[in-house]
Design a protein around this motif. Sequence first.
Motif, PDB file in Angstrom:
ATOM      1  N   SER A 203      22.979   8.573  22.312  1.00 56.51           N
ATOM      2  CA  SER A 203      22.833   7.168  22.712  1.00 56.51           C
ATOM      3  C   SER A 203      24.213   6.645  23.075  1.00 56.51           C
ATOM      4  CB  SER A 203      22.211   6.345  21.588  1.00 56.51           C
ATOM      5  OG  SER A 203      23.018   6.412  20.416  1.00 56.51           O
ATOM      6  N   ALA A 204      24.233   5.512  23.707  1.00 57.17           N
ATOM      7  CA  ALA A 204      25.516   4.937  24.093  1.00 57.17           C
ATOM      8  C   ALA A 204      26.324   4.614  22.837  1.00 57.17           C
ATOM      9  CB  ALA A 204      25.293   3.674  24.908  1.00 57.17           C
ATOM     10  N   PRO A 205      27.630   4.885  22.858  1.00 57.26           N
ATOM     11  CA  PRO A 205      28.448   4.599  21.669  1.00 57.26           C
ATOM     12  C   PRO A 205      28.518   3.105  21.408  1.00 57.26           C
ATOM     13  CG  PRO A 205      29.842   5.146  23.542  1.00 57.26           C
ATOM     14  CD  PRO A 205      28.432   5.419  23.972  1.00 57.26           C
ATOM     15  N   ALA A 206      28.611   2.766  20.129  1.00 56.58           N
ATOM     16  CA  ALA A 206      28.748   1.353  19.768  1.00 56.58           C
ATOM     17  C   ALA A 206      30.053   0.805  20.337  1.00 56.58           C
ATOM     18  CB  ALA A 206      28.713   1.202  18.250  1.00 56.58           C
ATOM     19  N   LYS A 207      29.992  -0.359  20.907  1.00 59.94           N
ATOM     20  CA  LYS A 207      31.174  -0.956  21.513  1.00 59.94           C
ATOM     21  C   LYS A 207      32.142  -1.412  20.431  1.00 59.94           C
ATOM     22  CE  LYS A 207      32.627  -4.304  24.968  1.00 59.94           C
ATOM     23  NZ  LYS A 207      32.181  -5.391  25.891  1.00 59.94           N
ATOM     24  N   ARG A 208      33.356  -0.908  20.537  1.00 59.74           N
ATOM     25  CA  ARG A 208      34.356  -1.299  19.537  1.00 59.74           C
ATOM     26  C   ARG A 208      34.839  -2.722  19.798  1.00 59.74           C
ATOM     27  NH1 ARG A 208      38.289   4.041  19.025  1.00 59.74           N
ATOM     28  NH2 ARG A 208      36.652   5.497  18.352  1.00 59.74           N
ATOM     29  N   PRO A 209      35.089  -3.459  18.728  1.00 57.59           N
ATOM     30  CA  PRO A 209      35.584  -4.845  18.924  1.00 57.59           C
ATOM     31  C   PRO A 209      36.978  -4.828  19.550  1.00 57.59           C
ATOM     32  CG  PRO A 209      35.703  -4.211  16.605  1.00 57.59           C
ATOM     33  CD  PRO A 209      34.940  -3.118  17.311  1.00 57.59           C
ATOM     34  N   GLU A 210      37.224  -5.825  20.341  1.00 58.16           N
ATOM     35  CA  GLU A 210      38.538  -5.937  20.967  1.00 58.16           C
ATOM     36  C   GLU A 210      39.577  -6.211  19.893  1.00 58.16           C
ATOM     37  OE1 GLU A 210      39.431  -5.554  24.074  1.00 58.16           O
ATOM     38  OE2 GLU A 210      37.395  -5.111  24.785  1.00 58.16           O
ATOM     39  N   PRO A 211      40.754  -5.598  19.987  1.00 57.83           N
ATOM     40  CA  PRO A 211      41.806  -5.858  18.985  1.00 57.83           C
ATOM     41  C   PRO A 211      42.256  -7.319  19.044  1.00 57.83           C
ATOM     42  CG  PRO A 211      42.690  -4.629  20.851  1.00 57.83           C
ATOM     43  CD  PRO A 211      41.203  -4.636  21.023  1.00 57.83           C
ATOM     44  N   ILE A 212      42.540  -7.868  17.884  1.00 60.27           N
ATOM     45  CA  ILE A 212      42.981  -9.272  17.816  1.00 60.27           C
ATOM     46  C   ILE A 212      44.439  -9.351  18.247  1.00 60.27           C
ATOM     47  CG2 ILE A 212      43.358 -11.229  16.282  1.00 60.27           C
ATOM     48  CD1 ILE A 212      41.130 -10.169  14.522  1.00 60.27           C
TER      49      ILE A 212
END
Length: 216
Positions: A203-212
């Motif tokens: 499945s499509a990989p979980a989208k990583r959160p953008e770095p703060i």
Amino acid sequence: MARVSQEHLDARRRQILDGAALCFARNGFHATSMQDVLKEVDLSAGAVYRYFSGKEELIAAIVGEVLGSVRDAFEGAAKQSPPPPPDVLVGAVLGRTLATRASLTVDGEPAFPRLIVQVWAETLRNPELAATLRDGYSAVGEGWMRVVEAYQDAGMMRADLPAEHVVRTMIATVQGFVAQQPLLGPAPVEVLQNGLRALMSMSAPAKRPEPIKEEG
């Protein structure tokens, strides 16, 4: 004169085909003579030529028999609604194909994978055999095409990708699995099934959160 039963004729034909398959798997089509086949099956020339005119007819019969049974299996699967998923379907068809020829061995290993490699090599120099193989795989491809279209109609597979691309990929997957065995050693069909299951589960990989970003 006593009439020879059809059962006897079928058994003799099977004996000749199996003996020829062993010869071709062991030494290749080009290096195998009809004398080699006669010696392998322990029959007279007249007994063998009653069924087959020569090597070309023998190898065509072997190829036609294998691909014909595979084609029938896929055509039968296409009539199911929906067809079994690829891992189940490929496992069943390939497992049955290998099992029916399990008694044929060369140096203690299955002869069928070696035969496949030898046949493919011979197509480079034998246009008639190449044509026979193309026709056989075309028929198998038609069976697979109906299966893939049934997957798409049932919503089991993306419908925006060409079905013929899926067909070529699946045929190549099975061919590659069989062809690698003479080099890497025999492997059970479950290896191919597990590989397909793993690929089918992606499945499509979980989208990583953008770095703060620090303000500054």
